[in-house]
Design an enzyme around this catalytic site. Structure first.
Site, short mmCIF file in Angstrom:
data_model
loop_
_atom_site.label_atom_id
_atom_site.label_comp_id
_atom_site.label_asym_id
_atom_site.label_seq_id
_atom_site.Cartn_x
_atom_site.Cartn_y
_atom_site.Cartn_z
N TYR A 56 0.82 -1.22 0.00
CA TYR A 56 0.00 0.00 0.00
C TYR A 56 0.86 1.27 0.00
O TYR A 56 0.45 2.30 -0.54
CB TYR A 56 -1.02 -0.02 1.15
CG TYR A 56 -2.16 -0.96 0.81
CD1 TYR A 56 -3.18 -0.57 -0.04
CD2 TYR A 56 -2.18 -2.26 1.29
CE1 TYR A 56 -4.19 -1.43 -0.40
CE2 TYR A 56 -3.20 -3.14 0.95
CZ TYR A 56 -4.20 -2.72 0.11
OH TYR A 56 -5.21 -3.59 -0.26
N HIS A 109 -14.71 1.77 -0.52
CA HIS A 109 -13.63 0.82 -0.23
C HIS A 109 -12.43 1.49 0.44
O HIS A 109 -11.34 0.93 0.45
CB HIS A 109 -13.19 0.11 -1.52
CG HIS A 109 -14.20 -0.89 -2.02
ND1 HIS A 109 -14.13 -1.46 -3.28
CD2 HIS A 109 -15.31 -1.41 -1.45
CE1 HIS A 109 -15.16 -2.28 -3.45
NE2 HIS A 109 -15.88 -2.27 -2.35
P1 OAD Z 1 -12.29 -4.33 -12.23
O1 OAD Z 1 -10.83 -4.40 -12.55
O2 OAD Z 1 -12.98 -5.57 -11.78
O3 OAD Z 1 -13.09 -3.83 -13.52
C1 OAD Z 1 -12.69 -2.70 -14.24
C2 OAD Z 1 -13.64 -2.55 -15.41
O4 OAD Z 1 -13.28 -1.37 -16.09
C3 OAD Z 1 -13.59 -3.70 -16.43
O5 OAD Z 1 -14.89 -4.14 -16.75
C4 OAD Z 1 -12.91 -3.07 -17.65
O6 OAD Z 1 -13.42 -3.56 -18.87
C5 OAD Z 1 -13.31 -1.62 -17.47
N1 OAD Z 1 -12.38 -0.66 -18.09
C6 OAD Z 1 -11.04 -0.77 -18.28
N2 OAD Z 1 -10.56 0.32 -18.86
C7 OAD Z 1 -11.61 1.17 -19.05
C8 OAD Z 1 -11.77 2.46 -19.61
N3 OAD Z 1 -10.74 3.13 -20.10
N4 OAD Z 1 -13.00 3.00 -19.64
C9 OAD Z 1 -14.08 2.33 -19.13
N5 OAD Z 1 -13.99 1.11 -18.60
C10 OAD Z 1 -12.78 0.53 -18.55
O7 OAD Z 1 -12.48 -3.15 -11.17
P2 OAD Z 1 -13.70 -2.83 -10.21
O8 OAD Z 1 -15.01 -3.23 -10.83
O9 OAD Z 1 -13.54 -1.44 -9.75
O10 OAD Z 1 -12.02 -3.97 -4.19
O11 OAD Z 1 -13.39 -3.80 -9.02
C11 OAD Z 1 -14.19 -3.73 -7.88
C12 OAD Z 1 -13.39 -4.01 -6.65
O12 OAD Z 1 -12.69 -5.23 -6.77
C13 OAD Z 1 -12.29 -3.01 -6.35
O13 OAD Z 1 -12.75 -1.85 -5.69
C14 OAD Z 1 -11.39 -3.78 -5.47
C15 OAD Z 1 -11.35 -5.04 -6.27
O14 OAD Z 1 -10.91 -6.15 -5.68
C16 OAD Z 1 -11.29 -3.92 -3.08
O15 OAD Z 1 -10.10 -3.66 -3.06
C17 OAD Z 1 -12.09 -4.15 -1.85
#
Ligand code: OAD
Length: 237
Positions: A56, A109
């Site tokens: 971190y 988060h």
């Molecule tokens: P993810 O990494 O699961 O998903 C990111 C999403 O963003 C994917 O569906 C990609 O296709 C999309 N993406 C990538 N580049 C992009 C762009 N330029 N424009 C639009 N979309 C794009 O991330 P989260 O859904 O945020 O939790 O993950 C949720 C949680 O899982 C996080 O907060 C974290 C993780 O484990 C904790 O740390 C508790």
């Protein structure tokens, strides 16, 4: 476009991707070369606190090397210029919404730039490194400080506030989230159940929850969000 009163925007890692912050699920299941369970669980912290603190510390230092992108700025512009209420709920632990101009951001988060004392519970704004040898500025205990991040298996922050905003919204927009992690992944279903709000997904590709959304715009958030915000504040009329 219809004029909306109360807008809730949920953001995920995809909104910061164009700033150079790595997403979670686009790298063979590894987050910055680590398995999530080795760095983002209470068990990992109990087993190897130095590794978790180092991880971190690196993420916090990395914030100094990235800048907000047009998606963050567009969302901030909506919050500043929209007539009604705009609630930004983010799963991201970076500070790019704030640096992009947003004034109120709900970090469900947690935040990289905060640490929390496991003894007295105080949350401290934090800029540099934190180690097991760092004393809590409030109670003086050590080791005492942990990243103020919600790890897997822990309860996300501000859930009552978030659900009250979801219940009151007439537009729900999800930006850059894969729809894999609950409870955030369930927000769209909750909004649909209430049948009071329109729902829009903005994501690079269809998310796991895509079928819940009434409207989808697929592509980079930095390209799509400025246009969507123009529509919402009536600049395209
Ligand atoms: P993810 O990494 O699961 O998903 C990111 C999403 O963003 C994917 O569906 C990609 O296709 C999309 N993406 C990538 N580049 C992009 C762009 N330029 N424009 C639009 N979309 C794009 O991330 P989260 O859904 O945020 O939790 O993950 C949720 C949680 O899982 C996080 O907060 C974290 C993780 O484990 C904790 O740390 C508790």
């Amino acid at each position: 476009m219809v004029r909306y009163q109360n807008i809730v925007i949920l953001t995920g890692a995809g909104v910061s991707a164009e700033s150079g912050v790595r997403t979670f699920r686009d790298n063979d299941g590894l987050w910055e070369e680590h398995r999530v369970e080795d760095v983002a669980t209470p068990e990992a912290f109990a087993r190897d606190p130095n590794l978790v603190q180092r991880f971190y510390n690196l993420r916090r230092a990395q914030l100094g090397t990235v800048e907000p992108n047009p998606a963050h700025r567009a969302i901030a512009r909506l919050q500043a210029e929209h007539d009604g209420m705009v609630t930004i709920v983010t799963q991201n632990v970076d500070d790019l919404h704030e640096r992009g101009g947003a004034r109120e951001v709900i970090h469900m988060h947690g935040e990289l730039k905060q640490v929390r004392c496991v003894h007295c519970g105080m949350v401290h704004a934090w800029q540099g490194d934190c180690t097991q040898g760092t004393e809590c500025p409030s109670c003086g205990a050590k080791p005492a400080l942990r990243p103020n991040i919600v790890w897997f298996g822990e309860m996300p922050f501000h859930m009552d506030l978030i659900y009250s905003r979801l219940r009151a919204c007439d537009l729900f927009i999800s930006v850059g989230t894969s729809g894999n992690v609950y409870p955030a992944a369930g927000f769209v279903a909750e909004v649909r159940r209430l049948e009071v709000a329109h729902t829009i997904e903005v994501n690079l590709e269809p998310s796991a929850g895509v079928s819940y959304f009434e409207e989808c715009r697929h592509g980079p958030a930095g390209t799509l969000m400025p246009g969507l915000v123009d529509e919402l504040i009536g600049k395209d009329d």
